[in-house]
Design a protein around this motif. Structure first.
Motif, PDB file in Angstrom:
ATOM      1  N   PRO A 152      44.923  23.572  55.253  1.00 30.45           N
ATOM      2  CA  PRO A 152      44.749  24.627  56.265  1.00 30.45           C
ATOM      3  C   PRO A 152      44.569  26.004  55.630  1.00 30.45           C
ATOM      4  CG  PRO A 152      46.549  23.167  56.879  1.00 30.45           C
ATOM      5  CD  PRO A 152      46.147  22.777  55.486  1.00 30.45           C
ATOM      6  N   GLY A 153      43.608  26.762  56.150  1.00 29.06           N
ATOM      7  CA  GLY A 153      43.377  28.118  55.675  1.00 29.06           C
ATOM      8  C   GLY A 153      42.483  28.246  54.473  1.00 29.06           C
ATOM      9  N   VAL A 154      42.098  27.131  53.861  1.00 26.32           N
ATOM     10  CA  VAL A 154      41.230  27.159  52.679  1.00 26.32           C
ATOM     11  C   VAL A 154      39.772  27.098  53.119  1.00 26.32           C
ATOM     12  CG1 VAL A 154      40.576  25.935  50.564  1.00 26.32           C
ATOM     13  CG2 VAL A 154      42.987  26.125  51.212  1.00 26.32           C
ATOM     14  N   THR A 155      38.889  27.818  52.448  1.00 25.69           N
ATOM     15  CA  THR A 155      37.473  27.830  52.779  1.00 25.69           C
ATOM     16  C   THR A 155      36.633  27.356  51.596  1.00 25.69           C
ATOM     17  OG1 THR A 155      36.882  30.052  52.005  1.00 25.69           O
ATOM     18  CG2 THR A 155      37.989  29.892  54.154  1.00 25.69           C
ATOM     19  N   THR A 156      35.345  27.194  51.859  1.00 21.28           N
ATOM     20  CA  THR A 156      34.414  26.779  50.808  1.00 21.28           C
ATOM     21  C   THR A 156      34.203  27.856  49.753  1.00 21.28           C
ATOM     22  OG1 THR A 156      32.586  27.517  52.217  1.00 21.28           O
ATOM     23  CG2 THR A 156      33.142  25.167  52.282  1.00 21.28           C
ATOM     24  N   GLU A 157      34.716  29.052  49.971  1.00 23.06           N
ATOM     25  CA  GLU A 157      34.577  30.133  49.000  1.00 23.06           C
ATOM     26  C   GLU A 157      35.607  30.052  47.874  1.00 23.06           C
ATOM     27  OE1 GLU A 157      34.793  33.641  51.388  1.00 23.06           O
ATOM     28  OE2 GLU A 157      32.691  33.498  52.025  1.00 23.06           O
ATOM     29  N   ALA A 158      36.522  29.082  47.947  1.00 23.89           N
ATOM     30  CA  ALA A 158      37.563  28.946  46.927  1.00 23.89           C
ATOM     31  C   ALA A 158      36.954  28.564  45.584  1.00 23.89           C
ATOM     32  CB  ALA A 158      38.582  27.901  47.360  1.00 23.89           C
ATOM     33  N   VAL A 159      37.450  29.187  44.512  1.00 26.08           N
ATOM     34  CA  VAL A 159      36.951  28.891  43.169  1.00 26.08           C
ATOM     35  C   VAL A 159      38.095  28.847  42.166  1.00 26.08           C
ATOM     36  CG1 VAL A 159      34.677  29.921  43.539  1.00 26.08           C
ATOM     37  CG2 VAL A 159      36.530  31.329  42.586  1.00 26.08           C
ATOM     38  N   LEU A 160      37.821  28.147  41.078  1.00 27.81           N
ATOM     39  CA  LEU A 160      38.597  28.233  39.846  1.00 27.81           C
ATOM     40  C   LEU A 160      37.664  28.791  38.790  1.00 27.81           C
ATOM     41  CD1 LEU A 160      40.952  25.763  38.110  1.00 27.81           C
ATOM     42  CD2 LEU A 160      38.866  26.445  36.929  1.00 27.81           C
ATOM     43  N   GLY A 161      38.175  29.713  37.979  1.00 26.73           N
ATOM     44  CA  GLY A 161      37.313  30.257  36.949  1.00 26.73           C
ATOM     45  C   GLY A 161      38.104  30.947  35.857  1.00 26.73           C
ATOM     46  N   VAL A 162      37.370  31.470  34.907  1.00 27.65           N
ATOM     47  CA  VAL A 162      37.952  32.219  33.793  1.00 27.65           C
ATOM     48  C   VAL A 162      37.242  33.559  33.714  1.00 27.65           C
ATOM     49  CG1 VAL A 162      38.288  32.303  31.292  1.00 27.65           C
ATOM     50  CG2 VAL A 162      38.600  30.152  32.519  1.00 27.65           C
ATOM     51  N   GLY A 163      38.039  34.638  33.631  1.00 30.97           N
ATOM     52  CA  GLY A 163      37.474  35.970  33.574  1.00 30.97           C
ATOM     53  C   GLY A 163      37.116  36.402  32.163  1.00 30.97           C
ATOM     54  N   TYR A 164      36.576  37.601  32.056  1.00 27.98           N
ATOM     55  CA  TYR A 164      36.243  38.146  30.737  1.00 27.98           C
ATOM     56  C   TYR A 164      37.496  38.461  29.926  1.00 27.98           C
ATOM     57  CZ  TYR A 164      31.249  38.386  31.574  1.00 27.98           C
ATOM     58  OH  TYR A 164      29.936  38.057  31.783  1.00 27.98           O
ATOM     59  N   ASP A 165      38.658  38.394  30.589  1.00 25.72           N
ATOM     60  CA  ASP A 165      39.921  38.543  29.858  1.00 25.72           C
ATOM     61  C   ASP A 165      40.407  37.227  29.279  1.00 25.72           C
ATOM     62  OD1 ASP A 165      40.466  37.299  32.235  1.00 25.72           O
ATOM     63  OD2 ASP A 165      42.188  38.555  32.757  1.00 25.72           O
ATOM     64  N   ARG A 166      39.600  36.143  29.424  1.00 20.95           N
ATOM     65  CA  ARG A 166      39.910  34.812  28.893  1.00 20.95           C
ATOM     66  C   ARG A 166      41.111  34.180  29.592  1.00 20.95           C
ATOM     67  NH1 ARG A 166      37.891  32.939  24.382  1.00 20.95           N
ATOM     68  NH2 ARG A 166      39.876  31.948  23.783  1.00 20.95           N
ATOM     69  N   ARG A 167      41.397  34.596  30.799  1.00 18.74           N
ATOM     70  CA  ARG A 167      42.483  34.002  31.566  1.00 18.74           C
ATOM     71  C   ARG A 167      41.926  33.264  32.772  1.00 18.74           C
ATOM     72  NH1 ARG A 167      46.642  38.797  32.583  1.00 18.74           N
ATOM     73  NH2 ARG A 167      47.653  37.180  33.834  1.00 18.74           N
ATOM     74  N   ALA A 168      42.457  32.063  33.006  1.00 22.89           N
ATOM     75  CA  ALA A 168      42.026  31.255  34.148  1.00 22.89           C
ATOM     76  C   ALA A 168      42.755  31.734  35.400  1.00 22.89           C
ATOM     77  CB  ALA A 168      42.319  29.786  33.889  1.00 22.89           C
ATOM     78  N   ARG A 169      42.083  31.612  36.553  1.00 25.54           N
ATOM     79  CA  ARG A 169      42.694  32.021  37.819  1.00 25.54           C
ATOM     80  C   ARG A 169      41.974  31.349  38.994  1.00 25.54           C
ATOM     81  NH1 ARG A 169      40.287  36.644  35.667  1.00 25.54           N
ATOM     82  NH2 ARG A 169      42.334  37.445  35.129  1.00 25.54           N
ATOM     83  N   ASP A 173      40.656  32.018  43.029  1.00 21.19           N
ATOM     84  CA  ASP A 173      40.274  33.144  43.880  1.00 21.19           C
ATOM     85  C   ASP A 173      39.293  32.637  44.937  1.00 21.19           C
ATOM     86  OD1 ASP A 173      39.913  35.771  44.868  1.00 21.19           O
ATOM     87  OD2 ASP A 173      39.992  36.606  42.847  1.00 21.19           O
ATOM     88  N   ASN A 174      38.775  33.554  45.733  1.00 20.92           N
ATOM     89  CA  ASN A 174      37.687  33.283  46.674  1.00 20.92           C
ATOM     90  C   ASN A 174      36.526  34.201  46.327  1.00 20.92           C
ATOM     91  OD1 ASN A 174      38.919  31.324  48.418  1.00 20.92           O
ATOM     92  ND2 ASN A 174      40.174  32.969  49.234  1.00 20.92           N
ATOM     93  N   LEU A 175      35.308  33.673  46.357  1.00 17.06           N
ATOM     94  CA  LEU A 175      34.117  34.462  46.067  1.00 17.06           C
ATOM     95  C   LEU A 175      33.224  34.518  47.294  1.00 17.06           C
ATOM     96  CD1 LEU A 175      33.137  33.277  42.464  1.00 17.06           C
ATOM     97  CD2 LEU A 175      34.043  35.500  43.126  1.00 17.06           C
ATOM     98  N   GLU A 206      40.548  38.740  44.996  1.00 13.26           N
ATOM     99  CA  GLU A 206      41.749  39.199  44.309  1.00 13.26           C
ATOM    100  C   GLU A 206      41.517  39.637  42.877  1.00 13.26           C
ATOM    101  OE1 GLU A 206      44.730  36.168  44.551  1.00 13.26           O
ATOM    102  OE2 GLU A 206      44.470  35.875  46.703  1.00 13.26           O
ATOM    103  N   SER A 207      40.555  39.057  42.190  1.00 16.17           N
ATOM    104  CA  SER A 207      40.384  39.310  40.756  1.00 16.17           C
ATOM    105  C   SER A 207      39.908  40.735  40.495  1.00 16.17           C
ATOM    106  CB  SER A 207      39.383  38.322  40.163  1.00 16.17           C
ATOM    107  OG  SER A 207      39.794  36.999  40.385  1.00 16.17           O
ATOM    108  N   HIS A 208      40.582  41.397  39.580  1.00 12.51           N
ATOM    109  CA  HIS A 208      40.161  42.736  39.178  1.00 12.51           C
ATOM    110  C   HIS A 208      39.242  42.677  37.970  1.00 12.51           C
ATOM    111  CE1 HIS A 208      42.995  44.370  42.016  1.00 12.51           C
ATOM    112  NE2 HIS A 208      43.978  43.673  41.463  1.00 12.51           N
ATOM    113  N   ILE A 209      39.239  41.550  37.278  1.00  8.07           N
ATOM    114  CA  ILE A 209      38.372  41.354  36.119  1.00  8.07           C
ATOM    115  C   ILE A 209      37.310  40.324  36.494  1.00  8.07           C
ATOM    116  CG2 ILE A 209      38.285  40.543  33.722  1.00  8.07           C
ATOM    117  CD1 ILE A 209      41.146  41.550  33.422  1.00  8.07           C
ATOM    118  N   PRO A 210      36.029  40.628  36.307  1.00  6.73           N
ATOM    119  CA  PRO A 210      34.964  39.709  36.736  1.00  6.73           C
ATOM    120  C   PRO A 210      35.075  38.335  36.073  1.00  6.73           C
ATOM    121  CG  PRO A 210      34.064  41.861  36.165  1.00  6.73           C
ATOM    122  CD  PRO A 210      35.494  41.876  35.721  1.00  6.73           C
TER     123      PRO A 210
END
Length: 402
Positions: free
Chosen positions: A136-153, A155-157, A274-278
Motif C-alpha cells: 500500500p502507498g507504493v507507486t511505479t516511481e519507486a527506485v533503488l539506485g546509487v548516487g554520485y556519493d557512492r551510496r545506495a538508497r 527513492d521515488n523518481l 528525497e535524494s539531495h545527491i543525483p
C-alpha cells in the motif's frame, strides 16, 4: 570452486546472516559471493548473494541494459558485454500483450531508469504495471539506485517535462515508456529502440487491459522543428538528436495543431523526492523494507523464486539476492520472507526486483551471475527456473577496477 561448496545447514529467514550455513568467497575487491539455505514457510529455499562494499574505491555498481530501453538480453550477456564481475536481473517489464491482439510487447521496464547519470525512461502509470501487487502507498516511481556519493538508497523518481509550442505549453506525460497516461503526450528518443510505439497508447491509467486508444497522433522533432507527423504511432529506430512525440486523446489533439517547420521545444528530467545527491544509476521495483522494518501489507502467502536487493551500513553496502530455481528449491519465499531475509543479512532497506510469479513457474526471471577469480566470463550461480536465463531489459551490474 564457489558453486561446488557444500552447505552445512539451513538458515531460518530471520537469521540468514548466521554462521556455518554460508558458502562462497571473494570474487573481486570489495565483492563477495555466497549462498545459503533458508527454512521457509513453503519449504527450503536457497539464496545466492553478492555482497558489495561500496566503500572500496575499486568497486562500483551500475545499470545493465542492452543499449536500448525496449530490448532484452540475458543477464550473463549483459554482464560480460559491460565487463561486470557480477550482477542480477532488475525491473519488472512489459512481457506480453495477450489483451491487445496485434500489438507488440515492448519488453520495456515498468519503472524509471538512469544509466551513468542519464535518464533513460520514466515510470508507467500504476495501473499499467506488470508484476505482483505492490505494498500500500507504493507507486511505479519507486527506485533503488546509487548516487554520485557512492551510496545506495531508495527513492521515488518523478518525470518533470514540458513540450512548448507556439500554441501551448504541455506537460510531458512520459519518457521512453510502454504506456502513457490517458490524454497525455510522451517523448521517445533514440534510447527507446526500434520497437513499435503503439503500445504506449493502449490501456488506461487504471487498467492495463483496456482497449488501445483510437485517437492518436505523433510528430517527429529534429533541431527544434517538426519534420514529420502521422496519425498512428510508428516503429523503427529514432535518429540521435530527434524526439518523437506521441499523443493520445487530448494530447493527440494538441499535436495535430503542429505543422512541418513549427518550432517545438522539449525538455525532461527525473526528479528525486528525497535524494539531495543525483543518482548515477537507478532502476525500478518496489520497497519491502524501510529503516529495518518490513512495509505493511507484504504478501505472506504467495511463494516464488525471487530477486531483491538490500542496503546496509548507511548506504555503503549493497546486497544483491536471487533465489535458486532448481526443483528442490523452487518453493521460494513470500515477499514478507524476502524482507525478513534481507533484514537478517543486515539490510536496513530492501527492494524487490523481478522474479517468478509463483512457486510452480517453469521459467522465472531471477538470475544471479558472478565471475570466478581469474575467469574470463561470468557464470550463472542460482540455477534459473527451467534451466535457462530469461532475457531481461535491465539489471544491476557489479564492477571492479582491479
Amino acid at each position: 570452486m564457489l558453486a561446488g561448496a557444500a552447505l552445512v545447514g539451513a538458515a531460518p529467514a530471520g537469521s540468514a546472516s548466521g554462521g556455518p550455513e554460508r558458502a562462497g568467497g571473494r570474487i573481486a575487491p570489495g565483492v563477495e559471493y555466497r549462498y545459503f539455505d533458508i527454512a521457509a514457510s513453503h519449504g527450503t529455499a536457497r539464496a545466492h548473494v553478492l555482497d558489495v562494499d561500496l566503500r572500496d574505491p575499486r568497486t562500483s555498481v551500475g545499470l545493465l541494459y542492452p543499449g536500448k530501453v525496449a530490448a532484452r538480453a540475458a543477464v550473463s550477456a549483459l554482464a560480460d558485454g559491460s565487463g561486470a564481475v557480477g550482477g542480477i536481473n532488475g525491473d519488472f517489464f512489459n512481457i506480453t500483450e495477450t489483451q491487445h491482439p496485434g500489438v507488440e510487447a515492448t519488453g520495456a521496464p515498468v519503472g524509471p531508469a538512469i544509466a551513468n547519470g542519464r535518464a533513460l525512461k520514466a515510470a508507467v502509470p500504476n495501473g499499467q504495471r506488470f508484476g505482483p501487487a505492490m505494498p500500500p502507498g507504493v507507486t511505479t516511481e519507486a527506485v533503488l539506485g546509487v548516487g554520485y556519493d557512492r551510496r545506495a538508497r531508495l527513492d521515488n523518481l518523478t518525470l518533470d517535462g514540458l513540450v512548448r509550442t507556439r500554441h501551448s505549453r504541455l506537460p510531458l506525460g512520459g519518457l521512453n515508456q510502454y504506456a502513457l497516461p490517458v490524454g497525455s503526450v510522451g517523448a521517445f528518443t533514440s534510447d527507446w529502440g526500434t520497437v513499435s510505439r503503439v503500445r504506449a497508447t493502449c490501456g488506461t491509467d487504471t487498467s492495463r487491459g483496456a482497449p488501445c486508444s483510437t485517437d492518436t497522433h505523433e510528430v517527429t522533432v529534429r533541431g527544434g522543428r517538426v519534420v514529420a507527423s502521422a496519425d498512428t504511432p510508428g516503429t523503427g529506430p529514432i535518429a540521435r538528436g530527434s524526439t518523437v512525440l506521441v499523443g493520445r486523446e487530448a494530447g493527440a489533439q494538441e499535436l495535430r495543431k503542429l505543422s512541418a517547420g513549427d518550432r517545438v521545444h522539449v525538455r525532461h528530467r527525473l526528479v528525486a523526492a528525497e535524494s539531495h545527491i543525483p543518482f548515477r544509476f537507478a532502476l525500478g521495483g518496489y520497497p519491502v523494507l524501510r529503516n529495518g522494518v518490513p512495509l505493511p501489507g507484504l504478501d505472506r502467502t504467495t511463494s516464488a523464486v525471487r530477486t531483491a536487493a538490500g542496503i546496509s551500513d548507511d548506504g555503503h553496502r549493497l546486497l544483491l539476492l536471487s533465489l535458486d530455481g532448481s526443483p528442490e528449491f523452487r518453493a521460494g519465499l513470500t515477499i514478507a520472507e524476502v524482507a525478513e531475509t534481507l533484514r537478517g543479512l543486515g539490510a536496513r532497506d530492501g527492494f524487490s526486483l523481478d522474479g517468478g510469479g509463483s512457486s510452480t513457474l517453469v521459467s522465472a526471471t531471477s538470475t544471479l551471475v558472478a565471475r570466478a577469480p581469474g575467469a574470463d566470463a561470468v557464470t550463472v550461480r542460482n540455477n534459473p527456473s527451467g534451466g535457462i536465463e530469461r532475457p531481461v531489459p535491465n539489471g544491476i551490474g557489479v564492477f571492479s577496477g582491479t
